[in-house]
Design an enzyme around this catalytic site. Structure first.
Site, PDB file in Angstrom:
ATOM      1  N   ARG A  19      21.324   6.224 -20.567  1.00  0.00           N
ATOM      2  CA  ARG A  19      21.079   5.159 -21.680  1.00  0.00           C
ATOM      3  C   ARG A  19      21.894   5.599 -22.982  1.00  0.00           C
ATOM      4  O   ARG A  19      21.689   6.724 -23.271  1.00  0.00           O
ATOM      5  CB  ARG A  19      19.542   5.451 -21.976  1.00  0.00           C
ATOM      6  CG  ARG A  19      18.813   4.914 -23.179  1.00  0.00           C
ATOM      7  CD  ARG A  19      17.625   5.583 -23.583  1.00  0.00           C
ATOM      8  NE  ARG A  19      16.808   5.025 -24.588  1.00  0.00           N
ATOM      9  CZ  ARG A  19      15.887   5.535 -25.289  1.00  0.00           C
ATOM     10  NH1 ARG A  19      15.622   6.557 -24.961  1.00  0.00           N
ATOM     11  NH2 ARG A  19      15.466   4.693 -26.386  1.00  0.00           N
ATOM     12  N   TYR A  24      22.271   9.558 -27.194  1.00  0.00           N
ATOM     13  CA  TYR A  24      21.605  10.456 -26.723  1.00  0.00           C
ATOM     14  C   TYR A  24      22.113  11.319 -25.651  1.00  0.00           C
ATOM     15  O   TYR A  24      21.505  12.508 -25.091  1.00  0.00           O
ATOM     16  CB  TYR A  24      20.369   9.815 -25.805  1.00  0.00           C
ATOM     17  CG  TYR A  24      19.361   8.975 -26.655  1.00  0.00           C
ATOM     18  CD1 TYR A  24      18.658   9.382 -27.460  1.00  0.00           C
ATOM     19  CD2 TYR A  24      19.487   7.578 -26.457  1.00  0.00           C
ATOM     20  CE1 TYR A  24      17.811   8.831 -28.403  1.00  0.00           C
ATOM     21  CE2 TYR A  24      18.966   6.639 -27.129  1.00  0.00           C
ATOM     22  CZ  TYR A  24      17.850   7.206 -28.085  1.00  0.00           C
ATOM     23  OH  TYR A  24      17.039   6.307 -28.879  1.00  0.00           O
ATOM     24  N   ALA A  78       9.976   5.739 -28.685  1.00  0.00           N
ATOM     25  CA  ALA A  78       9.784   4.672 -29.387  1.00  0.00           C
ATOM     26  C   ALA A  78       8.206   4.625 -30.049  1.00  0.00           C
ATOM     27  O   ALA A  78       7.843   4.207 -31.064  1.00  0.00           O
ATOM     28  CB  ALA A  78      10.305   3.122 -28.961  1.00  0.00           C
ATOM     29  N   ASP A  88      -3.900   9.792 -32.756  1.00  0.00           N
ATOM     30  CA  ASP A  88      -5.263   9.979 -32.731  1.00  0.00           C
ATOM     31  C   ASP A  88      -5.528  11.155 -31.744  1.00  0.00           C
ATOM     32  O   ASP A  88      -6.476  12.026 -31.898  1.00  0.00           O
ATOM     33  CB  ASP A  88      -6.212   8.944 -32.710  1.00  0.00           C
ATOM     34  CG  ASP A  88      -6.582   8.088 -33.912  1.00  0.00           C
ATOM     35  OD1 ASP A  88      -6.157   8.456 -35.080  1.00  0.00           O
ATOM     36  OD2 ASP A  88      -6.826   7.071 -33.615  1.00  0.00           O
ATOM     37  N   GLU A  99       6.755  18.115 -32.532  1.00  0.00           N
ATOM     38  CA  GLU A  99       7.745  16.697 -32.380  1.00  0.00           C
ATOM     39  C   GLU A  99       9.183  16.949 -32.140  1.00  0.00           C
ATOM     40  O   GLU A  99       9.735  17.730 -33.007  1.00  0.00           O
ATOM     41  CB  GLU A  99       7.413  15.824 -33.692  1.00  0.00           C
ATOM     42  CG  GLU A  99       8.106  14.321 -33.506  1.00  0.00           C
ATOM     43  CD  GLU A  99       7.672  13.607 -34.667  1.00  0.00           C
ATOM     44  OE1 GLU A  99       6.874  13.786 -35.456  1.00  0.00           O
ATOM     45  OE2 GLU A  99       8.250  12.579 -34.897  1.00  0.00           O
ATOM     46  N   ARG A 108      19.593   6.962 -38.513  1.00  0.00           N
ATOM     47  CA  ARG A 108      19.588   5.546 -37.729  1.00  0.00           C
ATOM     48  C   ARG A 108      18.889   4.444 -38.498  1.00  0.00           C
ATOM     49  O   ARG A 108      18.537   4.561 -39.646  1.00  0.00           O
ATOM     50  CB  ARG A 108      18.979   5.834 -36.246  1.00  0.00           C
ATOM     51  CG  ARG A 108      19.721   6.921 -35.392  1.00  0.00           C
ATOM     52  CD  ARG A 108      19.301   7.136 -34.218  1.00  0.00           C
ATOM     53  NE  ARG A 108      19.216   5.912 -33.155  1.00  0.00           N
ATOM     54  CZ  ARG A 108      18.676   5.816 -32.201  1.00  0.00           C
ATOM     55  NH1 ARG A 108      17.862   6.844 -31.787  1.00  0.00           N
ATOM     56  NH2 ARG A 108      18.852   4.922 -31.221  1.00  0.00           N
TER      57      ARG A 108
END
Ligand code: DQA
Length: 149
Positions: A19, A24, A78, A88, A99, A108
């Site tokens: 991809r 990436y 995404a 949550d 993260e 981007r």
């Protein structure tokens, strides 16, 4: 044996290597898993590495991690930019979460500049390709007080 770090990957990351390689890179998700496992082993940590294209499955895994993991690394793909449900789920966990993103999302499109998840994480690492995962594991290990061997 102590609990593992959960490393959770969101939609389309199963296509890593095929991809948009200009964004990436050429490493596959299996390569990412192998490198993260080697990195974690330096801190005597095991990893549980998973990928899903489904938001609800990622929510279920975060809920599972509350009792089964000592920490969490998440690349929600995404869903980072859309998912209040994943936010949550993270807010409902006490374990530390980092993260990660392979790409530098701030270089981007504008819609990638906002993350719903960052506020529930101890930190964010992006832009270093597969290395982002290693850095996330290391940051988590330090937070957990795991000693390098
Ligand atoms: C990504 C960045 C996201 O914006 C994108 O939707 C992804 C991958 C990254 O690792 O760079 O799927 O999380």
């Amino acid at each position: 044996m102590s609990k593992p770090i959960y490393i959770l990957n969101g939609p389309n990351l199963n296509l890593l290597g095929q991809r948009e390689p200009e964004v990436y890179g050429h490493a596959t998700l299996d390569d990412v898993r192998d490198r993260a496992a080697i990195w974690a082993a330096q801190f005597s940590l095991d990893i549980e590495f998973r990928q899903s294209n489904t938001e609800g499955e990622i929510v279920d895994w975060i809920q599972e991690a509350r009792s089964s993991a000592c920490g969490l690394v998440i690349n929600a793909g995404a869903y980072t930019h859309t998912s209040v449900a994943i936010l949550d789920a993270l807010l409902a966990t006490d374990i530390p979460c980092v993260e990660v993103h392979l790409s530098n999302v701030f270089q981007r499109e504008e819609f990638r500049h906002h993350s719903y998840l960052s506020s529930a994480c101890i930190g964010v690492i992006c832009g270093f390709g597969v290395k982002s995962y290693e850095l996330a594991v290391e940051a988590l290990a330090e937070r957990l007080g795991a000693a390098a061997s």
